[in-house]
Motif scaffolding. Structure first.
Motif, PDB file in Angstrom:
ATOM      1  N   ILE A 137       2.663   7.615 -11.021  1.00 17.43           N
ATOM      2  CA  ILE A 137       2.398   7.746 -12.590  1.00 17.43           C
ATOM      3  C   ILE A 137       1.312   7.701 -12.824  1.00 17.43           C
ATOM      4  O   ILE A 137       0.520   8.315 -13.518  1.00 17.43           O
ATOM      5  N   SER A 138       0.908   6.271 -12.364  1.00 19.80           N
ATOM      6  CA  SER A 138      -0.464   5.591 -12.761  1.00 19.80           C
ATOM      7  C   SER A 138      -1.615   6.418 -11.984  1.00 19.80           C
ATOM      8  O   SER A 138      -2.745   6.526 -12.663  1.00 19.80           O
ATOM      9  N   ALA A 139      -1.563   6.644 -10.832  1.00 19.07           N
ATOM     10  CA  ALA A 139      -2.595   7.294 -10.023  1.00 19.07           C
ATOM     11  C   ALA A 139      -2.058   8.480  -9.012  1.00 19.07           C
ATOM     12  O   ALA A 139      -1.653   8.006  -7.679  1.00 19.07           O
ATOM     13  N   PRO A 140      -1.697   9.628  -9.598  1.00 17.92           N
ATOM     14  CA  PRO A 140      -1.119  10.509  -8.773  1.00 17.92           C
ATOM     15  C   PRO A 140      -1.877  10.887  -7.448  1.00 17.92           C
ATOM     16  O   PRO A 140      -1.356  11.121  -6.210  1.00 17.92           O
ATOM     17  N   VAL A 141      -3.127  11.278  -7.774  1.00 11.04           N
ATOM     18  CA  VAL A 141      -4.402  11.508  -6.698  1.00 11.04           C
ATOM     19  C   VAL A 141      -4.357  10.529  -5.508  1.00 11.04           C
ATOM     20  O   VAL A 141      -4.411  11.138  -4.382  1.00 11.04           O
ATOM     21  N   ALA A 142      -4.742   9.323  -5.929  1.00 12.84           N
ATOM     22  CA  ALA A 142      -4.834   8.431  -4.634  1.00 12.84           C
ATOM     23  C   ALA A 142      -3.732   8.155  -4.020  1.00 12.84           C
ATOM     24  O   ALA A 142      -3.777   7.904  -3.085  1.00 12.84           O
ATOM     25  N   THR A 143      -2.585   8.291  -4.786  1.00 13.04           N
ATOM     26  CA  THR A 143      -1.193   7.765  -4.104  1.00 13.04           C
ATOM     27  C   THR A 143      -0.911   9.091  -2.978  1.00 13.04           C
ATOM     28  O   THR A 143      -0.593   8.761  -1.992  1.00 13.04           O
ATOM     29  N   THR A 144      -1.300  10.386  -3.585  1.00 10.56           N
ATOM     30  CA  THR A 144      -0.965  11.293  -2.486  1.00 10.56           C
ATOM     31  C   THR A 144      -1.863  11.415  -1.332  1.00 10.56           C
ATOM     32  O   THR A 144      -1.448  11.680  -0.136  1.00 10.56           O
ATOM     33  N   LYS A 145      -3.174  10.981  -1.486  1.00  7.67           N
ATOM     34  CA  LYS A 145      -4.153  10.711  -0.525  1.00  7.67           C
ATOM     35  C   LYS A 145      -3.581   9.828   0.441  1.00  7.67           C
ATOM     36  O   LYS A 145      -3.543   9.904   1.801  1.00  7.67           O
ATOM     37  N   LYS A 146      -2.987   8.761  -0.107  1.00  4.05           N
ATOM     38  CA  LYS A 146      -2.361   7.594   1.012  1.00  4.05           C
ATOM     39  C   LYS A 146      -1.140   8.155   1.762  1.00  4.05           C
ATOM     40  O   LYS A 146      -1.091   7.835   2.794  1.00  4.05           O
ATOM     41  N   ILE A 147      -0.252   8.771   0.992  1.00  5.29           N
ATOM     42  CA  ILE A 147       0.791   9.616   1.793  1.00  5.29           C
ATOM     43  C   ILE A 147       0.456  10.434   2.854  1.00  5.29           C
ATOM     44  O   ILE A 147       0.930  10.400   3.938  1.00  5.29           O
ATOM     45  N   LEU A 148      -0.688  11.282   2.552  1.00  2.00           N
ATOM     46  CA  LEU A 148      -0.999  12.396   3.620  1.00  2.00           C
ATOM     47  C   LEU A 148      -1.974  11.708   4.456  1.00  2.00           C
ATOM     48  O   LEU A 148      -2.310  12.317   5.457  1.00  2.00           O
TER      49      LEU A 148
ATOM     50  N   LEU B 128      -1.636   1.216   9.376  1.00  3.37           N
ATOM     51  CA  LEU B 128      -0.468   0.891   9.137  1.00  3.37           C
ATOM     52  C   LEU B 128      -0.350   0.998   7.671  1.00  3.37           C
ATOM     53  O   LEU B 128      -1.534   0.818   6.802  1.00  3.37           O
ATOM     54  N   GLU B 129       0.769   0.900   6.930  1.00  2.90           N
ATOM     55  CA  GLU B 129       0.965   0.334   5.565  1.00  2.90           C
ATOM     56  C   GLU B 129       1.257  -1.169   5.635  1.00  2.90           C
ATOM     57  O   GLU B 129       1.605  -1.529   6.542  1.00  2.90           O
ATOM     58  N   TYR B 130       1.038  -1.766   4.304  1.00  4.40           N
ATOM     59  CA  TYR B 130       1.225  -3.097   4.421  1.00  4.40           C
ATOM     60  C   TYR B 130       2.074  -3.509   3.151  1.00  4.40           C
ATOM     61  O   TYR B 130       2.147  -2.945   2.082  1.00  4.40           O
ATOM     62  N   ALA B 131       2.782  -4.527   3.130  1.00  2.65           N
ATOM     63  CA  ALA B 131       3.647  -5.364   2.208  1.00  2.65           C
ATOM     64  C   ALA B 131       3.443  -6.801   2.342  1.00  2.65           C
ATOM     65  O   ALA B 131       3.618  -7.456   3.392  1.00  2.65           O
ATOM     66  N   ILE B 132       3.296  -7.172   0.940  1.00  2.00           N
ATOM     67  CA  ILE B 132       3.042  -8.818   1.136  1.00  2.00           C
ATOM     68  C   ILE B 132       4.281  -9.671   0.688  1.00  2.00           C
ATOM     69  O   ILE B 132       4.529  -8.843  -0.817  1.00  2.00           O
ATOM     70  N   LEU B 133       4.828 -10.546   0.932  1.00  2.00           N
ATOM     71  CA  LEU B 133       5.856 -11.180   0.360  1.00  2.00           C
ATOM     72  C   LEU B 133       5.495 -12.724   0.330  1.00  2.00           C
ATOM     73  O   LEU B 133       4.813 -13.048   1.356  1.00  2.00           O
ATOM     74  N   THR B 134       5.827 -13.582  -0.518  1.00  2.00           N
ATOM     75  CA  THR B 134       5.895 -15.012  -0.488  1.00  2.00           C
ATOM     76  C   THR B 134       7.272 -15.731  -0.020  1.00  2.00           C
ATOM     77  O   THR B 134       8.236 -15.294  -0.639  1.00  2.00           O
ATOM     78  N   GLY B 135       7.153 -16.679   0.871  1.00  2.00           N
ATOM     79  CA  GLY B 135       8.327 -17.614   1.255  1.00  2.00           C
ATOM     80  C   GLY B 135       8.930 -18.226   0.056  1.00  2.00           C
ATOM     81  O   GLY B 135      10.192 -18.242   0.098  1.00  2.00           O
ATOM     82  N   GLY B 136       8.206 -18.524  -1.028  1.00  2.00           N
ATOM     83  CA  GLY B 136       8.870 -19.137  -1.949  1.00  2.00           C
ATOM     84  C   GLY B 136       9.679 -18.278  -2.856  1.00  2.00           C
ATOM     85  O   GLY B 136      10.313 -18.825  -3.932  1.00  2.00           O
ATOM     86  N   ASP B 137       9.421 -16.822  -2.820  1.00  2.00           N
ATOM     87  CA  ASP B 137      10.289 -15.847  -3.653  1.00  2.00           C
ATOM     88  C   ASP B 137      11.545 -15.888  -3.266  1.00  2.00           C
ATOM     89  O   ASP B 137      12.777 -15.189  -4.010  1.00  2.00           O
TER      90      ASP B 137
ATOM     91  N   SER C 299       0.919  -1.336   0.017  1.00  2.42           N
ATOM     92  CA  SER C 299       0.046   0.051  -0.018  1.00  2.42           C
ATOM     93  C   SER C 299       0.775   1.375  -0.126  1.00  2.42           C
ATOM     94  O   SER C 299       0.413   2.484  -0.091  1.00  2.42           O
ATOM     95  N   ARG C 300       2.209   1.357   0.237  1.00  2.00           N
ATOM     96  CA  ARG C 300       3.082   2.349   0.156  1.00  2.00           C
ATOM     97  C   ARG C 300       3.156   2.764  -1.276  1.00  2.00           C
ATOM     98  O   ARG C 300       2.888   1.980  -2.313  1.00  2.00           O
ATOM     99  N   ALA C 301       3.365   4.185  -1.174  1.00  2.00           N
ATOM    100  CA  ALA C 301       3.522   4.740  -2.660  1.00  2.00           C
ATOM    101  C   ALA C 301       4.816   4.687  -3.318  1.00  2.00           C
ATOM    102  O   ALA C 301       5.861   4.238  -2.798  1.00  2.00           O
TER     103      ALA C 301
ATOM    104  N   LEU D 261      -6.395  -5.643   8.449  1.00  2.00           N
ATOM    105  CA  LEU D 261      -5.740  -5.397   9.848  1.00  2.00           C
ATOM    106  C   LEU D 261      -4.846  -3.939   9.522  1.00  2.00           C
ATOM    107  O   LEU D 261      -4.830  -3.030  10.488  1.00  2.00           O
ATOM    108  N   ALA D 262      -3.955  -3.823   8.525  1.00  2.00           N
ATOM    109  CA  ALA D 262      -3.252  -2.901   8.267  1.00  2.00           C
ATOM    110  C   ALA D 262      -3.958  -1.698   8.100  1.00  2.00           C
ATOM    111  O   ALA D 262      -3.612  -0.618   8.653  1.00  2.00           O
ATOM    112  N   GLN D 263      -4.945  -1.848   7.313  1.00  7.69           N
ATOM    113  CA  GLN D 263      -5.570  -0.528   6.884  1.00  7.69           C
ATOM    114  C   GLN D 263      -6.633  -0.133   8.118  1.00  7.69           C
ATOM    115  O   GLN D 263      -6.537   1.277   8.245  1.00  7.69           O
ATOM    116  N   ASN D 264      -7.030  -1.008   8.880  1.00  9.58           N
ATOM    117  CA  ASN D 264      -7.722  -0.472  10.029  1.00  9.58           C
ATOM    118  C   ASN D 264      -6.725   0.117  11.351  1.00  9.58           C
ATOM    119  O   ASN D 264      -7.382   0.852  11.817  1.00  9.58           O
ATOM    120  N   SER D 265      -5.603  -0.358  11.413  1.00  5.98           N
ATOM    121  CA  SER D 265      -4.573   0.283  12.206  1.00  5.98           C
ATOM    122  C   SER D 265      -3.739   1.337  12.035  1.00  5.98           C
ATOM    123  O   SER D 265      -3.331   1.795  12.715  1.00  5.98           O
TER     124      SER D 265
END
Length: 572
Positions: free
Chosen positions: A282-293, A358-367, A274-276, A352-356
């Motif tokens: 480039i693709s969604a400047p308005v929505a990204t700015t709202k998330k940052i602020l 926080l920003e979230y990041a997802i990674l997979t153990g197989g990577d 969810s981090r900018a 959980l990240a959005q409700n609290s």
């Protein structure tokens, strides 16, 4: 009646005695013809004496009266006898009627027993037929499964055989080509050596001439340059300025690149965040700015997730605790979500990240394993990037058991072992910068150090009957009644009642939330295959049966894969 006859007989006997003389042939001295004339004479005499008697008339009247009395008595006897005969006839008829009724009852009872026995035979026959059909269906299903397994085995054997043939053909081809080149080189060995000698001599002569000409020109230019002092001074100043500019640009570019990578870049291990990032700007400047602020509205942690009540209560407490932890800048507690696939673990981590906040990041153990030696570097980049989050980062590791395996019991490569050590180093201390959330189907395979870093464990189970009912209604509303896409057409459910949906609740026992979601999408796809986007009851239930068969086939494959793995481990 019988008395009258008896008196009549007595009178006749008396008359006979009067008519039969003592010397008649019947009494011992009778005539040859048997006629007693003396008797007649006596009778005539007696009748004459009776007529001459003064009581003759009274005697005659008395005799008549007695005769009438006897006749009346005889009539009464005959009437009694007739009544007795009629009564006996009635008794006979009644008895025959009773016998006929009993016979009819016995016949009815016999017919009823026969019909009941026939019905029992028909029921037993039908039950035997149904049992035979079930056995045939089970046998057919078993044969289909065996056929699928045989086909899969044949396919694997065929693939292995083809790979072996291809490998042998490649080896034979390479060997033939190598032998051909060797033979050709041996045949042209002398000629090749002669050509190389000639070519080397020519190149040597050309190089010597080139060196002589170059040396001559350099010496002449150097003599002219040294003799001009002003040119020497300008050259020195220009070289120093160019070197300083190159160094400054190099250092500045590195600093700027590292800053952009930490704050706007995304590590290669991160699948989604969810981090900018630069691409999001480039693709969604308005929505990204709202998330940052921080201008976006927070959603509830369990929105869109249907879970058992006790589990929902536990997760609500986790969400509230995480939110308060962020507000108070306290160290985050790390969380393990374990259970079957498709039960809502990833969805809850995002919510959980959005409700609290926080920003979230997802990674997979197989990577991690495919990175090889770069795994350690990427792990450090990941946590350096996490430390730059202004809001705090929820780092969700899906399929964590693929990477965080036990180092003592599992066979892992040296590169994966080094990456795991780097991961343990970066997560060894409490921090208010990031929160680790692990998701796994097999947490028992975790390394002991990872287990020690987990502060709370939440188990996600397969949905029960009530949860399945809510999920089915929710997905029917989402995919059939009110599709989310603006251009999606509403599905018409023709003849599908609440009882049909309730039967689907029973047929989906043991399904995960993801499988139920796929079932609703299959209903939608079936409806979109018609002209008016219509799905009727028959198609509705047919899709359910198709999904059940697909899930059964998948489970057979999984069971076979597990059995093969266990057999392989046993051999090892």
């Amino acid at each position: 009646m019988f008395g009258g006859r008896k008196n009549k007989g007595n009178n006749e006997e008396k008359a006979s005695s009067l008519m039969t003389p003592a010397n008649s042939p019947t009494s011992g001295g009778g005539s040859v013809t048997g006629f007693d004339s003396a008797g007649l004479e006596r009778a005539a005499k007696a009748a004459k004496d009776l007529d001459n008697s003064k009581n003759a008339k009274a005697a005659i009247e008395l005799i008549k009266t007695q005769e009438l009395t006897k006749q009346h008595e005889a009539s009464m006897k005959r009437a009694e006898f007739d009544a007795m005969n009629k009564q006996m006839e009635l008794q006979r008829v009644e008895k025959e009627g009773d016998e006929a009724r009993k016979t009819l009852e016995r016949k009815s009872q016999y017919d009823r027993q026969r019909e009941e026995y026939k019905d029992q035979l028909d029921r037993k026959k039908l039950a035997d037929q149904l049992q035979a059909q079930r056995e045939m269906q089970m046998e057919s299903l078993k044969k289909q499964e065996e056929a699928v397994l045989r086909q899969e085995k044949i396919r694997r054997e065929t693939a292995a055989y083809e790979a072996d043939l291809k490998s042998k053909a490649d080896i034979a081809k390479a060997k033939a080509e190598a032998e051909g080149r060797i033979k050709q080189e041996r045949a042209n060995h002398d000629l090749a050596i002669e050509k190389l000698k000639i070519k080397a001599k020519e190149e040597k002569d050309a190089l010597i001439e080139s060196v002589k000409d170059s040396t001559k020109q350099v010496l002449e230019g150097l003599a002219n340059y040294v003799s001009d002092t002003e040119r020497l001074r300008n050259t020195a100043l220009t070289g120093s300025a160019v070197a300083l500019g190159i160094y400054t640009a190099k250092v500045g570019t590195g600093v700027a690149g590292r800053f952009i990578e930490k704050h706007l870049g995304k590590p290669s291990l991160v699948r989604d965040t969810s981090r900018a990032s630069v691409s999001k700007f480039i693709s969604a400047p308005v929505a990204t700015t709202k998330k940052i602020l921080g201008m976006n509205d927070a959603t509830k942690a369990l929105d869109g997730i249907i879970l058992e009540k006790k589990l929902s209560t536990q997760l609500e407490k986790v969400a509230v605790a995480t939110s308060n932890t962020k507000k108070n800048r306290a160290p985050f507690r790390h969380l393990l979500l374990h259970g079957p696939p498709g039960t809502g673990k990833t969805l809850f981590a995002r919510n959980l990240a959005q409700n609290s906040g926080l920003e979230y990041a997802i990674l997979t153990g197989g990577d991690v394993a495919p990175l090889g030696k770069d795994g350690v570097t990427e792990i450090h980049k990941l946590f350096d990037w996490a430390h730059t989050s202004r809001k705090g980062l929820l780092l969700f590791v899906d399929e964590a058991d693929a990477f965080l395996r036990n180092r003592e019991t599992e066979q892992i490569s040296e590169d994966v072992r080094n990456a795991l050590n780097a991961f343990l180093y970066r997560t060894g201390t409490e921090t208010d910068k990031f929160m680790m959330v692990y998701a796994s189907n097999k947490p028992e395979q975790f390394d002991g150090a990872i287990t020690d870093r987990i502060d709370e464990i939440v188990e996600f189970e397969l949905p029960g009957e009530e949860e399945r009912r809510k999920m089915i209604n929710m997905y029917i509303e989402r995919y059939l009644n009110e599709p989310a896409s603006a251009w999606a057409k509403k599905v018409v459910m023709d003849g599908i009642s609440e009882s049909d949906i309730e039967s689907v609740v029973g047929l989906t026992e043991g399904w995960s939330g993801r499988e139920i979601s796929k079932l609703a999408i299959a209903w939608q796809s079936n409806a979109y295959g018609t002209a008016g986007a219509v799905i009727d009851k028959e198609a509705f239930m047919e899709v359910v049966e198709q999904q059940r068969n697909a899930n059964t086939t998948k489970n057979v494959w999984l069971d076979k894969a597990r059995a093969d793995m266990l057999a392989k481990d046993g051999k090892d």
